[in-house]
Design a protein around this motif. Structure first.
Motif, PDB file in Angstrom:
ATOM      1  N   PRO A 145      -7.824   3.159   9.724  1.00 48.52           N
ATOM      2  CA  PRO A 145      -6.637   3.827   9.157  1.00 48.52           C
ATOM      3  C   PRO A 145      -5.798   2.825   8.368  1.00 48.52           C
ATOM      4  O   PRO A 145      -5.511   1.732   8.866  1.00 48.52           O
ATOM      5  CB  PRO A 145      -5.871   4.311  10.401  1.00 48.52           C
ATOM      6  CG  PRO A 145      -6.772   4.119  11.567  1.00 48.52           C
ATOM      7  CD  PRO A 145      -7.771   3.071  11.192  1.00 48.52           C
ATOM      8  N   LEU A 146      -5.435   3.197   7.147  1.00 46.95           N
ATOM      9  CA  LEU A 146      -4.574   2.314   6.350  1.00 46.95           C
ATOM     10  C   LEU A 146      -3.188   2.225   6.989  1.00 46.95           C
ATOM     11  O   LEU A 146      -2.667   3.209   7.509  1.00 46.95           O
ATOM     12  CB  LEU A 146      -4.399   2.874   4.925  1.00 46.95           C
ATOM     13  CG  LEU A 146      -5.415   2.422   3.876  1.00 46.95           C
ATOM     14  CD1 LEU A 146      -6.788   2.952   4.197  1.00 46.95           C
ATOM     15  CD2 LEU A 146      -4.975   2.851   2.488  1.00 46.95           C
ATOM     16  N   ALA A 147      -2.609   1.023   6.917  1.00 44.11           N
ATOM     17  CA  ALA A 147      -1.207   0.854   7.302  1.00 44.11           C
ATOM     18  C   ALA A 147      -0.337   1.285   6.126  1.00 44.11           C
ATOM     19  O   ALA A 147      -0.762   1.213   4.970  1.00 44.11           O
ATOM     20  CB  ALA A 147      -0.936  -0.600   7.657  1.00 44.11           C
ATOM     21  N   ASP A 148       0.883   1.753   6.400  1.00 38.62           N
ATOM     22  CA  ASP A 148       1.813   2.074   5.324  1.00 38.62           C
ATOM     23  C   ASP A 148       2.058   0.812   4.508  1.00 38.62           C
ATOM     24  O   ASP A 148       2.274  -0.265   5.067  1.00 38.62           O
ATOM     25  CB  ASP A 148       3.161   2.560   5.894  1.00 38.62           C
ATOM     26  CG  ASP A 148       3.039   3.927   6.555  1.00 38.62           C
ATOM     27  OD1 ASP A 148       2.037   4.633   6.285  1.00 38.62           O
ATOM     28  OD2 ASP A 148       3.936   4.281   7.339  1.00 38.62           O
ATOM     29  N   GLY A 149       2.022   0.961   3.184  1.00 39.36           N
ATOM     30  CA  GLY A 149       2.286  -0.196   2.337  1.00 39.36           C
ATOM     31  C   GLY A 149       1.256  -0.334   1.247  1.00 39.36           C
ATOM     32  O   GLY A 149       0.565   0.625   0.896  1.00 39.36           O
ATOM     33  N   SER A 150       1.133  -1.548   0.715  1.00 33.92           N
ATOM     34  CA  SER A 150       0.263  -1.750  -0.432  1.00 33.92           C
ATOM     35  C   SER A 150      -1.172  -2.021  -0.002  1.00 33.92           C
ATOM     36  O   SER A 150      -1.448  -2.371   1.151  1.00 33.92           O
ATOM     37  CB  SER A 150       0.785  -2.913  -1.279  1.00 33.92           C
ATOM     38  OG  SER A 150       0.790  -4.076  -0.494  1.00 33.92           O
ATOM     39  N   PHE A 151      -2.079  -1.803  -0.941  1.00 35.72           N
ATOM     40  CA  PHE A 151      -3.498  -2.083  -0.705  1.00 35.72           C
ATOM     41  C   PHE A 151      -4.130  -2.549  -2.008  1.00 35.72           C
ATOM     42  O   PHE A 151      -3.566  -2.355  -3.087  1.00 35.72           O
ATOM     43  CB  PHE A 151      -4.220  -0.851  -0.146  1.00 35.72           C
ATOM     44  CG  PHE A 151      -4.036   0.423  -0.939  1.00 35.72           C
ATOM     45  CD1 PHE A 151      -4.778   0.658  -2.090  1.00 35.72           C
ATOM     46  CD2 PHE A 151      -3.103   1.380  -0.539  1.00 35.72           C
ATOM     47  CE1 PHE A 151      -4.610   1.838  -2.823  1.00 35.72           C
ATOM     48  CE2 PHE A 151      -2.924   2.559  -1.272  1.00 35.72           C
ATOM     49  CZ  PHE A 151      -3.687   2.776  -2.422  1.00 35.72           C
ATOM     50  N   GLY A 179     -14.249  -1.049  -3.123  1.00 37.00           N
ATOM     51  CA  GLY A 179     -13.778  -1.448  -1.801  1.00 37.00           C
ATOM     52  C   GLY A 179     -12.259  -1.403  -1.735  1.00 37.00           C
ATOM     53  O   GLY A 179     -11.581  -1.825  -2.681  1.00 37.00           O
ATOM     54  N   LEU A 180     -11.731  -0.881  -0.645  1.00 35.28           N
ATOM     55  CA  LEU A 180     -10.275  -0.855  -0.446  1.00 35.28           C
ATOM     56  C   LEU A 180      -9.938  -1.773   0.716  1.00 35.28           C
ATOM     57  O   LEU A 180     -10.488  -1.628   1.819  1.00 35.28           O
ATOM     58  CB  LEU A 180      -9.802   0.584  -0.184  1.00 35.28           C
ATOM     59  CG  LEU A 180      -8.289   0.830  -0.185  1.00 35.28           C
ATOM     60  CD1 LEU A 180      -7.983   2.297  -0.505  1.00 35.28           C
ATOM     61  CD2 LEU A 180      -7.622   0.455   1.128  1.00 35.28           C
ATOM     62  N   THR A 181      -9.060  -2.732   0.466  1.00 36.73           N
ATOM     63  CA  THR A 181      -8.696  -3.708   1.495  1.00 36.73           C
ATOM     64  C   THR A 181      -7.179  -3.773   1.667  1.00 36.73           C
ATOM     65  O   THR A 181      -6.423  -3.435   0.758  1.00 36.73           O
ATOM     66  CB  THR A 181      -9.205  -5.127   1.135  1.00 36.73           C
ATOM     67  OG1 THR A 181      -8.701  -5.485  -0.159  1.00 36.73           O
ATOM     68  CG2 THR A 181     -10.727  -5.175   1.096  1.00 36.73           C
ATOM     69  N   GLN A 182      -6.778  -4.161   2.855  1.00 32.21           N
ATOM     70  CA  GLN A 182      -5.373  -4.516   3.129  1.00 32.21           C
ATOM     71  C   GLN A 182      -5.384  -5.893   3.781  1.00 32.21           C
ATOM     72  O   GLN A 182      -6.093  -6.103   4.774  1.00 32.21           O
ATOM     73  CB  GLN A 182      -4.712  -3.481   4.045  1.00 32.21           C
ATOM     74  CG  GLN A 182      -4.313  -2.202   3.311  1.00 32.21           C
ATOM     75  CD  GLN A 182      -3.505  -1.248   4.160  1.00 32.21           C
ATOM     76  OE1 GLN A 182      -3.851  -1.012   5.316  1.00 32.21           O
ATOM     77  NE2 GLN A 182      -2.450  -0.670   3.603  1.00 32.21           N
ATOM     78  N   LYS A 183      -4.640  -6.799   3.184  1.00 26.70           N
ATOM     79  CA  LYS A 183      -4.619  -8.201   3.656  1.00 26.70           C
ATOM     80  C   LYS A 183      -6.032  -8.750   3.833  1.00 26.70           C
ATOM     81  O   LYS A 183      -6.334  -9.451   4.815  1.00 26.70           O
ATOM     82  CB  LYS A 183      -3.829  -8.303   4.962  1.00 26.70           C
ATOM     83  CG  LYS A 183      -2.340  -7.975   4.766  1.00 26.70           C
ATOM     84  CD  LYS A 183      -1.545  -8.037   6.050  1.00 26.70           C
ATOM     85  CE  LYS A 183      -0.090  -7.674   5.795  1.00 26.70           C
ATOM     86  NZ  LYS A 183       0.653  -7.395   7.025  1.00 26.70           N
ATOM     87  N   GLY A 184      -6.911  -8.370   2.925  1.00 26.23           N
ATOM     88  CA  GLY A 184      -8.272  -8.906   2.920  1.00 26.23           C
ATOM     89  C   GLY A 184      -9.237  -8.208   3.857  1.00 26.23           C
ATOM     90  O   GLY A 184     -10.442  -8.500   3.836  1.00 26.23           O
ATOM     91  N   LEU A 185      -8.746  -7.260   4.666  1.00 22.47           N
ATOM     92  CA  LEU A 185      -9.620  -6.537   5.590  1.00 22.47           C
ATOM     93  C   LEU A 185     -10.093  -5.225   4.971  1.00 22.47           C
ATOM     94  O   LEU A 185      -9.295  -4.486   4.392  1.00 22.47           O
ATOM     95  CB  LEU A 185      -8.888  -6.219   6.894  1.00 22.47           C
ATOM     96  CG  LEU A 185      -8.592  -7.386   7.821  1.00 22.47           C
ATOM     97  CD1 LEU A 185      -7.768  -6.897   9.026  1.00 22.47           C
ATOM     98  CD2 LEU A 185      -9.904  -8.007   8.317  1.00 22.47           C
ATOM     99  N   THR A 186     -11.390  -4.931   5.108  1.00 27.31           N
ATOM    100  CA  THR A 186     -11.944  -3.692   4.565  1.00 27.31           C
ATOM    101  C   THR A 186     -11.406  -2.488   5.333  1.00 27.31           C
ATOM    102  O   THR A 186     -11.556  -2.398   6.547  1.00 27.31           O
ATOM    103  CB  THR A 186     -13.482  -3.710   4.667  1.00 27.31           C
ATOM    104  OG1 THR A 186     -13.982  -4.730   3.796  1.00 27.31           O
ATOM    105  CG2 THR A 186     -14.077  -2.355   4.262  1.00 27.31           C
ATOM    106  N   TYR A 214      -7.352  -3.827  -8.552  1.00 28.70           N
ATOM    107  CA  TYR A 214      -6.170  -2.972  -8.663  1.00 28.70           C
ATOM    108  C   TYR A 214      -5.335  -3.031  -7.390  1.00 28.70           C
ATOM    109  O   TYR A 214      -5.840  -3.332  -6.308  1.00 28.70           O
ATOM    110  CB  TYR A 214      -6.580  -1.523  -8.935  1.00 28.70           C
ATOM    111  CG  TYR A 214      -7.423  -1.358 -10.173  1.00 28.70           C
ATOM    112  CD1 TYR A 214      -6.841  -1.266 -11.427  1.00 28.70           C
ATOM    113  CD2 TYR A 214      -8.820  -1.312 -10.087  1.00 28.70           C
ATOM    114  CE1 TYR A 214      -7.610  -1.126 -12.569  1.00 28.70           C
ATOM    115  CE2 TYR A 214      -9.596  -1.172 -11.222  1.00 28.70           C
ATOM    116  CZ  TYR A 214      -8.988  -1.087 -12.466  1.00 28.70           C
ATOM    117  OH  TYR A 214      -9.758  -0.957 -13.586  1.00 28.70           O
ATOM    118  N   GLN A 215      -4.048  -2.686  -7.556  1.00 27.13           N
ATOM    119  CA  GLN A 215      -3.154  -2.574  -6.407  1.00 27.13           C
ATOM    120  C   GLN A 215      -2.561  -1.169  -6.357  1.00 27.13           C
ATOM    121  O   GLN A 215      -2.199  -0.612  -7.399  1.00 27.13           O
ATOM    122  CB  GLN A 215      -2.004  -3.602  -6.477  1.00 27.13           C
ATOM    123  CG  GLN A 215      -2.452  -5.041  -6.241  1.00 27.13           C
ATOM    124  CD  GLN A 215      -3.133  -5.638  -7.465  1.00 27.13           C
ATOM    125  OE1 GLN A 215      -2.654  -5.492  -8.572  1.00 27.13           O
ATOM    126  NE2 GLN A 215      -4.287  -6.279  -7.254  1.00 27.13           N
ATOM    127  N   GLY A 216      -2.516  -0.609  -5.167  1.00 29.80           N
ATOM    128  CA  GLY A 216      -1.897   0.704  -4.962  1.00 29.80           C
ATOM    129  C   GLY A 216      -0.958   0.645  -3.770  1.00 29.80           C
ATOM    130  O   GLY A 216      -0.789  -0.403  -3.143  1.00 29.80           O
TER     131      GLY A 216
END
Lengths: 275, 275
Positions: A70-76, A95-102, A23-25
């Protein structure tokens, strides 16, 4: 005003696209915390990835979320995998990742519950007779606080949050009425988020704001889907306290009760703090 | 008698071979529960997979174990993956499988802690003056109980475990002294296991044995490696109570204290029960 469905900011902030466990959020400015999003909205969106999964069995029973960065602003991206499905229980790794990083990990247990003998052993909190609570309105609180109507009965942080006639409490106790603002019918997702609406106990205990952030949060749900109908969008009562502050971490436990004195959820978390 | 190192049954039961995050272990008859192994030994062996990993950073801070299915007697595999390593914290996903099937999942957070202001908010339990505890010796208890010297001060299950002059308690409270049998210096692994040595609260509350099994267990550690030296192999004090029994699940919280009244660990679990 009560909003339902996809119009509510909470639903927008936990909206997911994609499918089949991938999924994408997107982060929502309204649910921002000091650094990154409010932990409760992260817990909710990770739970949603399992709840909306086509292979999901039963209702959420247990949820643990570990906040890795901490999540960066934007998509995950969220990956939700049913790693074991039994007759009446199902285990999930999320698992929640941003640009492939956990950025966060979670586990969830879902269950089909059946009616049994029941008993609530924990006591419903003693409510102060004097007031209905002090609404948090100080502009210095982070954005997410304005997504809730929180009326604090106990657990002040003067001068930002002053409860009249409050004595000094040990165990850094808070007691508060909470509901979504605008109102929204309670469900598993909002109940999960509400379990994280208690300020870090270090604020209460030392009466000052210091850098602090939840590292791990666990929630046990004591209700089933059908029971939410009777709860509607009425405020729930939250109660929280600290156990031990030690070497830049502390733990706190919390409960969420309905107005009918039903224990809806119990939770615990361990929190980083900087002196 | 105190045993150290690999001679102790606890160390044998948590022994792992393999390396680089992929380990093999074996169930131990001495730590058998009613069905499958004692949950505490599963928690310990899964924690060990991270603790012994060459990339491990710092000390265990938080551990959640989800019990997905009863292990069969025999060998099992554990995969431990450091999914995120920060400057002072590290997040782990740990999976236990048998023949490729998920039997348990776990997450762990490790941290390098630093000295700060500290305060224990929770009160040390009031100890009854009358006795030193009733040693559990009933042969009807499962095998793992004999791996511990447990002296129960409160929380009887007559006639299997009768505490003299015990009044009826609400909240299904237990209070007990616990140490490994034979004695073994306390460490993170044995402390994790001890957090699961409290009987399912349904036994105490209803004074009867019913099928019950932990579904999810979370532990917060309040000590660092260096602090275990002073604790040695002395018994620790365990305290546990139930929050809510509802629709074939209940949750319980517990604490483990040193004899010097230091809060070593806090934990919670949600447990399946059959009426």
């Amino acid at each position: 005003m009560t909003m339902t469905g996809q119009d509510h900011p909470f639903d927008a902030a936990t909206r997911l696209t994609g499918g089949n466990g991938r999924y994408q959020g997107h982060t929502a400015a309204g649910y921002a915390n000091m650094v990154g999003p409010f932990g409760g909205i992260i817990a909710a969106v990770m739970l949603r990835a399992s709840l909306d999964h086509p292979e999901r069995l039963g209702d959420p029973l247990a949820l643990t979320v570990n906040f890795a960065a901490p999540l960066a602003d934007g998509s995950f991206d969220i990956d939700a995998v049913p790693v074991r499905t039994n007759r009446s229980t199902q285990h999930w790794n999320i698992g929640l990742t941003q640009k492939g990083l956990t950025m966060a990990t979670a586990s969830a247990v879902f269950a089909n519950r059946r009616m049994t003998w029941s008993s609530t052993e924990m006591h419903y909190p003693a409510l102060p007779a004097v007031h209905d609570g002090v609404r948090i309105s100080d502009e210095h609180f982070p954005a997410w606080v304005r997504q809730y109507d929180i009326r604090v009965l106990q657990g002040g942080i003067p001068p930002s949050l002053t409860i009249e006639h409050e004595e000094a409490f040990t165990r850094a106790v808070s007691l508060q009425w909470i509901c979504d603002e605008p109102r929204r019918p309670l469900d598993f997702l909002s109940l999960a988020a509400i379990c994280d609406t208690f300020f870090p106990r270090i604020y209460i205990r030392r009466n000052q704001f210091v850098p602090a952030g939840t590292v791990s949060l666990s929630i046990y749900f004591h209700v089933s889907t059908g029971e939410f109908l009777a709860l509607g969008d009425k405020p729930v009562l939250g109660s929280a306290r600290a156990n031990r502050f030690h070497d830049n971490y502390f733990d706190q436990t919390a409960e969420v009760w309905s107005q009918d004195r039903e224990l809806l959820a119990t939770s615990s978390q361990i929190v980083y703090f900087k002196e």
